[in-house]
Design an enzyme around this catalytic site. Structure first.
Site, short mmCIF file in Angstrom:
data_model
loop_
_atom_site.label_atom_id
_atom_site.label_comp_id
_atom_site.label_asym_id
_atom_site.label_seq_id
_atom_site.Cartn_x
_atom_site.Cartn_y
_atom_site.Cartn_z
N TYR A 62 11.44 -4.72 6.23
CA TYR A 62 10.89 -5.98 5.74
C TYR A 62 11.10 -6.05 4.22
O TYR A 62 11.41 -5.06 3.57
CB TYR A 62 9.40 -6.08 6.06
CG TYR A 62 9.06 -6.20 7.53
CD1 TYR A 62 9.95 -6.77 8.44
CD2 TYR A 62 7.83 -5.76 8.00
CE1 TYR A 62 9.63 -6.90 9.77
CE2 TYR A 62 7.49 -5.88 9.35
CZ TYR A 62 8.40 -6.44 10.23
OH TYR A 62 8.07 -6.57 11.54
N SER A 63 10.85 -7.22 3.66
CA SER A 63 11.00 -7.34 2.21
C SER A 63 10.01 -6.43 1.49
O SER A 63 10.32 -5.90 0.42
CB SER A 63 10.84 -8.79 1.74
OG SER A 63 9.62 -9.33 2.18
N GLU A 64 8.81 -6.22 2.06
CA GLU A 64 7.88 -5.23 1.54
C GLU A 64 7.04 -4.64 2.66
O GLU A 64 6.81 -5.28 3.69
CB GLU A 64 6.94 -5.80 0.48
CG GLU A 64 7.54 -5.99 -0.90
CD GLU A 64 7.93 -7.41 -1.16
OE1 GLU A 64 8.65 -7.65 -2.14
OE2 GLU A 64 7.53 -8.29 -0.38
N THR A 65 6.57 -3.41 2.42
CA THR A 65 5.62 -2.71 3.29
C THR A 65 4.53 -2.14 2.38
O THR A 65 4.82 -1.65 1.28
CB THR A 65 6.32 -1.57 4.05
OG1 THR A 65 7.28 -2.13 4.95
CG2 THR A 65 5.33 -0.74 4.85
N HIS B 137 3.06 -11.70 -1.34
CA HIS B 137 2.73 -11.74 0.08
C HIS B 137 2.18 -10.41 0.60
O HIS B 137 1.32 -10.40 1.49
CB HIS B 137 3.93 -12.27 0.90
CG HIS B 137 4.75 -11.27 1.62
ND1 HIS B 137 5.76 -10.55 1.02
CD2 HIS B 137 4.74 -10.88 2.92
CE1 HIS B 137 6.32 -9.75 1.91
NE2 HIS B 137 5.73 -9.94 3.07
#
Length: 297
Positions: free
Chosen positions: A47-50, A79
């Site tokens: 994902y774009s971030e975790t 987000h």
């Protein structure tokens, strides 16, 4: 050696619709994970971030939250904070409506939004730093990075501006028609990052078209593994703060739609206001749970 198990949940942020918005993975109890394992798990989730939730250094705060994208740790991001706040509000009913996360960029406040029955539905987060304007970049350099011509950029309000409220983006106004056909050129991206930022792995371009306080946006950061991001809270907060700085108002609100071209429409509410220490900004939206599981290491 005994297997270590780490629970996680995934959710879609800045949407009311599952499989819209920006996906996020949250490891709700990351005690025992080292830096390399967190980075590997973030790359695996893709994902774009975790995010990884840890006990706070100061017990007055809710948690210490570390944020990783596919290749590196982030000091702050929008987000992930909205989504992690939503998740922890559901897991910890006694945590209240204001959560405080310790992060590399500073202390982040998350204001939980609830439905009529008191269930969390989303959150609004205050960016940890006031607006910092870090300089401008020439349209002739930025436009080819995103497959556009300099004439597609709108400079009546501001030039392409590098700005931050915790993490920096190059904010670029474009025409509505150009927004939909923008496409990153990786080689040009890398060259411009080296020439203008001195960093070949970090150039995030946030482009937007504006009609009054309604904004359509896209964000590209291919050098850090995110070709395009469905919803970028930290960039939208920086944009809101920048736009407020250009006028005389004491406060401004914006409604932003992002991710349309990706098939993951996202809706973000942005607020910016003037304070004694500079212009501050917040960003908020709703969340939808998707998956639940555990990592075995």
């Amino acid at each position: 050696m005994e297997t270590r198990r780490y629970p996680y949940v995934t959710l879609d942020v800045f949407t009311d619709t599952r499989f819209g918005g920006n996906p996020l993975a949250v490891f709700t109890d990351a005690q025992g994970l080292n830096d390399a394992e967190m980075q590997s798990l973030a790359a695996e989730m893709n994902y774009s971030e975790t995010t990884f939730v840890l006990p706070p250094a100061n017990p007055a705060n809710t948690a210490r939250v570390r944020i990783f994208h596919r290749t590196a740790e982030m000091p702050f991001a929008g987000h992930p904070n909205v989504g992690t706040g939503y998740v922890l509000a559901g897991l910890r009913p006694d945590a209240g409506d204001v959560l405080r996360f310790e992060e590399l960029a500073g202390l982040v406040e998350i204001h939980i939004e609830r439905d009529a029955e008191g269930r969390p539905i989303g959150a609004e987060i205050d960016a940890p730093q006031p607006l910092q304007i870090l300089g401008t970049l020439p349209a002739e350099a930025i436009a080819p990075c995103i497959g556009l011509a300099p004439a597609d950029l709108v400079s009546s309000a501001h030039l392409p501006t590098r700005a931050s409220v915790g993490v920096d983006f190059v904010l670029v106004e474009v025409t509505a028609e150009a927004l939909s056909r923008a496409l990153p050129d990786l080689a040009i991206y890398r060259r411009v990052a080296e020439e203008h930022l001195g960093a070949g792995d970090r150039l995030s371009i946030f482009l937007y078209a504006r009609t009054d306080n309604r904004i359509r946006a896209r964000m590209f950061s291919p050098l850090s593994g995110t070709w395009e991001d469905p919803a970028t809270g930290s960039a939208n907060a920086a944009l809101g703060a920048l736009l407020l700085s250009l006028g005389e108002q004491t406060e401004a609100r914006f409604e932003v739609t992002q991710g349309v071209e990706m098939g993951r429409p996202s809706n973000l509410g942005v607020r910016a206001w003037r304070t004694a220490d500079g212009i501050r900004a917040s960003v908020g939206g709703n969340c939808v749970p998707v998956l639940r599981g555990e990592a075995a290491l």
